[in-house]
Write an enzyme that holds these catalytic residues in place. Structure first.
Site, PDB file in Angstrom:
ATOM      1  N   ARG A  26     -11.422   6.665  -5.748  1.00 35.32           N
ATOM      2  CA  ARG A  26     -10.346   5.533  -5.185  1.00 35.32           C
ATOM      3  C   ARG A  26     -10.809   4.186  -5.781  1.00 35.32           C
ATOM      4  O   ARG A  26     -11.775   3.611  -6.074  1.00 35.32           O
ATOM      5  CB  ARG A  26     -10.570   5.318  -3.777  1.00 35.32           C
ATOM      6  CG  ARG A  26     -10.106   6.711  -2.789  1.00 35.32           C
ATOM      7  CD  ARG A  26     -10.404   6.339  -1.379  1.00 35.32           C
ATOM      8  NE  ARG A  26      -9.188   5.519  -0.883  1.00 35.32           N
ATOM      9  CZ  ARG A  26      -8.041   5.928  -0.366  1.00 35.32           C
ATOM     10  NH1 ARG A  26      -7.743   7.398  -0.407  1.00 35.32           N
ATOM     11  NH2 ARG A  26      -7.012   5.095   0.040  1.00 35.32           N
TER      12      ARG A  26
ATOM     13  N   HIS B 207      -3.535  -6.090   0.225  1.00 40.46           N
ATOM     14  CA  HIS B 207      -3.713  -6.267   1.603  1.00 40.46           C
ATOM     15  C   HIS B 207      -4.871  -7.425   1.695  1.00 40.46           C
ATOM     16  O   HIS B 207      -5.050  -7.733   0.883  1.00 40.46           O
ATOM     17  CB  HIS B 207      -3.641  -5.161   2.520  1.00 40.46           C
ATOM     18  CG  HIS B 207      -5.008  -4.266   2.465  1.00 40.46           C
ATOM     19  ND1 HIS B 207      -5.092  -3.107   1.366  1.00 40.46           N
ATOM     20  CD2 HIS B 207      -6.203  -4.080   2.978  1.00 40.46           C
ATOM     21  CE1 HIS B 207      -6.437  -2.527   1.730  1.00 40.46           C
ATOM     22  NE2 HIS B 207      -6.689  -3.308   2.622  1.00 40.46           N
TER      23      HIS B 207
ATOM     24  N   CYS C 167       0.848  -1.200  -0.143  1.00 39.06           N
ATOM     25  CA  CYS C 167       0.143   0.070  -0.035  1.00 39.06           C
ATOM     26  C   CYS C 167       0.825   1.200  -0.094  1.00 39.06           C
ATOM     27  O   CYS C 167       1.488   1.732  -0.996  1.00 39.06           O
ATOM     28  CB  CYS C 167      -0.947   0.174   1.369  1.00 39.06           C
ATOM     29  SG  CYS C 167      -2.155  -1.184   1.312  1.00 39.06           S
TER      30      CYS C 167
END
Lengths: 466, 245
Positions: B129, B194, B94
């Site tokens: 996003r 993740h 990330c």
């Protein structure tokens, strides 16, 4: 000009259409219709909440937080109605703009609507709800990391709350948790603020938990110091660099004595005298919820002793420490939907000294957050030595199984049953008669397990019970 | 007893996406084989040396990532470069992936410097996003591996002279357009995955451990573990990715 003229007319037409939609939804058995009429009315009249809320002269209270909204509202509703008065509210947890709109439209034909309202509001939806409702009191309790895929990072929510508070009319009273640095900071530059907090050093823990975000000073960004930590990043905090510190709370829980997982007794000091109550809600987090409710009740003119007595009679909200008798055993439902909330649940469970029978249910639907990473930020490790039998279930049961296996629980001691109904039977089967089954579900897992208990005739639908 | 030494970079600031789960997986998978993981945290202002077998850098909130970006260069970049040149593992997830590259340009044009260990650069997008379940087909040590995870990033990462970690089967990947996810060279892995990354991708965890043990001077093959739960969790995550959207 045209918009102003059209708006009330649109609104007048929208309300009956939306009401009809809610009635239809209930008749079709699609749940309690708690949010649907709200969704319809907002589609037809986007500023419906402003129109509907305009007549509430007895006071409007909005309550928001990452954790504790539903329970706090349940306690506060008990306090506000202890004189027999009625309240408009959204106790079934429909806490977006649509849920608020639906609650404002509800009520029986022919009866006057109560002129006082209490709403729990989702932390992301809060700024717009507040803009439209202009509440008399705004209760803000805590901000924790939650559903990063849905809310974004904590800083995003905190910044939106800051802008909201800057735009509040001066007559709105803020009821703020002094122990949460990010929440307490919102009282800066405001004149009408009531701070509450937990002041009993015996409920302190050793250190700030891993799942905490607000551990840096909001003024100068240096790490905060804690004289004591009560929960997550909450406690008696102070910035050693610039001197900014926890404001002195005026409504304080001075003694909190927790009775295993059954409940607790609390004593408070307030500007209007002391009060005490015995609650059927376990855990330090519920001490915060009750203290927030007491502070808000005082703000709306309820005497502390009367408020405390009423709160003592209110039971747990659905799924939040709720005890349900099923097949001769107690099932205790402890909603655990984000790291901070799950940590408080773990801490609550450690109050039970005997070996634990646990059912942990992990779903990844929209209301749960699709990202299940958060379970790795929960401190489940202290439970390992206390677990007798662990059953995991839900959409992502195997993720939860891995969480415990990598925490150190032997694989053969983790039972995976994907189907929630079968998992419930499997988990209950091994529980001794005098012991409870503790269920730790995410939000939609809690709803589906409760629905199963309703089918079995041992629980009531949450919107009826609320 | 064989020991792998791991340096956890900025555990206080860069650990919001369940990063400690990745470290727990490395620890247990060594312990189950009679070996140990020794973890050393390195925070702001703390210089590190280049002797660790694994370096780990996770994700943080924007403000924390800025503070870390300013600290990485002065206190840690040289050791990281030297260690990875020597075959040490660097796992960057990330925000950590973005900082392992050349840097990150914000929506307002501000620039957060990276350390350039991966030839990638990230620019924040005013668009949505990139959030959701991800499946990628990766190749590590010449072996094809399907990886699953969850992504949540505003940045769009473009690759220079470096290959992606994998090809996107489902999800957005580096930029939502190129079809690549992450970047890798030598024993450096940068990725947006993740979930956390390693519990549901045990083959990747073992590949990382193989590299780390090699760096530590233990070249014996890793004995297989009972990965039934891991394999099932991987399959469920992949099926969730397929169901949605």
């Amino acid at each position: 000009m045209q918009r102003i003229a059209l708006d009330p007319m649109r609104h007048a037409l929208a309300v009956p259409i939306a009401r009809a939609a809610g009635t239809l939804s209930r008749r079709l058995g699609r749940g309690g219709g708690t949010a649907l009429p709200g969704k319809v009315v907002l589609r037809l009249s986007p500023r419906a909440v402003e129109h509907l809320g305009a007549g509430l002269r007895g006071g409007t209270v909005c309550v928001s937080a990452t954790n504790g909204k539903t329970t706090t509202c349940r306690l506060l509703a008990a306090a506000l109605t202890c004189d027999g008065s009625a309240l408009v509210a959204n106790p079934a947890g429909a806490n977006l703009m649509s849920g608020v709109a639906a609650a404002l439209m509800a009520g029986r034909r022919g009866r006057p609507r109560p002129d006082r309202a209490l709403f729990e509001v989702d932390e992301a939806a809060l700024p717009e709800v507040v803009r439209q409702l202009r509440p008399h009191a705004l209760v803000l309790m805590n901000l924790f990391r939650d559903q990063l895929d849905r809310y974004g990072e904590l800083e995003t929510v905190a910044a939106a709350w800051r802008r909201m508070v800057d735009d509040l009319p001066p007559q709105t009273t803020l009821v703020l948790n002094a122990d949460d640095p990010a929440v307490a900071d919102l009282g800066r530059r405001r004149s009408s603020v009531v701070y509450f907090g937990v002041d009993d050093p015996t409920v302190a823990t050793r250190e700030v938990s891993h799942a905490s975000d607000s551990t840096r000073c909001l003024v100068c960004a240096q790490p905060l110091e804690y004289a004591r930590v009560t929960l997550g990043h909450m406690g008696a905090w102070r910035c050693p660099s610039c001197g900014d510190a926890r404001p002195a709370p005026t409504v304080r829980a001075t003694r909190v004595s927790i009775d295993s997982t059954r409940g607790q007794s609390i004593e408070w000091a307030t500007p209007r005298g002391t009060a005490s109550a015995t609650l059927t809600l376990p855990g330090v987090h519920n001490a915060y919820n009750a203290t927030a409710a007491l502070a808000a009740a005082l703000t709306l003119g309820v005497a502390p002793a009367a408020a405390a007595t009423a709160m003592g009679r209110a039971g747990a909200a659905f799924g939040r420490g709720e005890r349900i008798r099923v097949h001769g055993r107690d099932l205790v439902m402890l909603l655990a939907k984000n790291p901070a909330g799950a940590n408080t649940t773990v801490r609550t469970l450690l109050g039970d000294r005997d070996p634990l029978h646990l059912l942990v249910a992990l779903n990844d639907r929209t209301a749960d957050g699709q990202d299940v990473s958060w379970i790795w930020d929960v401190d489940y490790e202290p439970l390992l030595d206390h677990i007798d039998v662990l059953t995991v279930t839900g959409d992502r049961a195997h993720d939860m199984a891995l969480r415990f296996v990598y925490a150190g629980l032997p694989r053969e001691r983790v039972r995976v049953v994907e189907n929630p109904s079968r998992a419930l039977d499997a988990a209950l089967a091994g529980v001794p008669d005098d012991r409870p089954l503790y269920v730790l579900p995410t939000y939609t897992a809690m709803l589906s397990l409760r629905a199963e208990l309703v089918r079995r005739g041992v629980a009531r639908e949450f919107w009826r019970d609320a | 007893m064989s020991t792998v030494r791991l340096c956890h970079l900025y555990p206080a600031e860069m650990s919001i996406y369940a990063d400690r789960g990745n470290i727990a997986v490395l620890r247990r998978r060594l312990e189950w084989r009679g070996m140990t993981l020794e973890v050393t945290g390195a925070g702001l202002g703390e210089p590190i040396d280049d002797t660790f077998d694994v370096y780990y850098l996770g994700g943080g909130q924007d403000r924390d990532q800025e503070v870390v970006a300013a600290d990485l260069g002065p206190t840690k970049a040289d050791a990281l470069r030297s260690a990875t040149d020597d075959g040490a593992v660097f796992l960057a997830v990330c925000g950590g992936y973005q900082l392992a590259g050349h840097g990150y340009t914000g929506v307002d044009g501000s620039r957060m410097p990276g350390i350039g260990l991966l030839d990638v650069d990230t620019v924040a997008s005013t668009g949505p996003r990139l959030i959701g379940d991800v499946i990628i087909d990766a190749e590590l040590d010449g072996v094809h591996r399907r990886l699953v995870g969850f992504e949540n990033h505003a940045g769009r990462t473009s690759l220079g002279d470096v290959r992606p970690l994998g090809r996107v089967v489902h999800g957005h990947g580096n930029d939502g357009a190129s079809g690549g996810e992450g970047a890798t060279r030598d024993h450096i892995i940068g990725t947006y995955l993740h979930g956390p990354l390693l519990p549901k991708n045990p083959a990747l965890a073992d590949a990382v451990l193989g590299w780390a043990l090699g760096h530590a001077g233990h070249d014996a093959a890793l004995e297989p573990l009972d990965d039934a739960l891991e394999t099932r969790a991987h399959a469920v995550a992949a099926s969730r990715a397929g169901v949605r959207r």
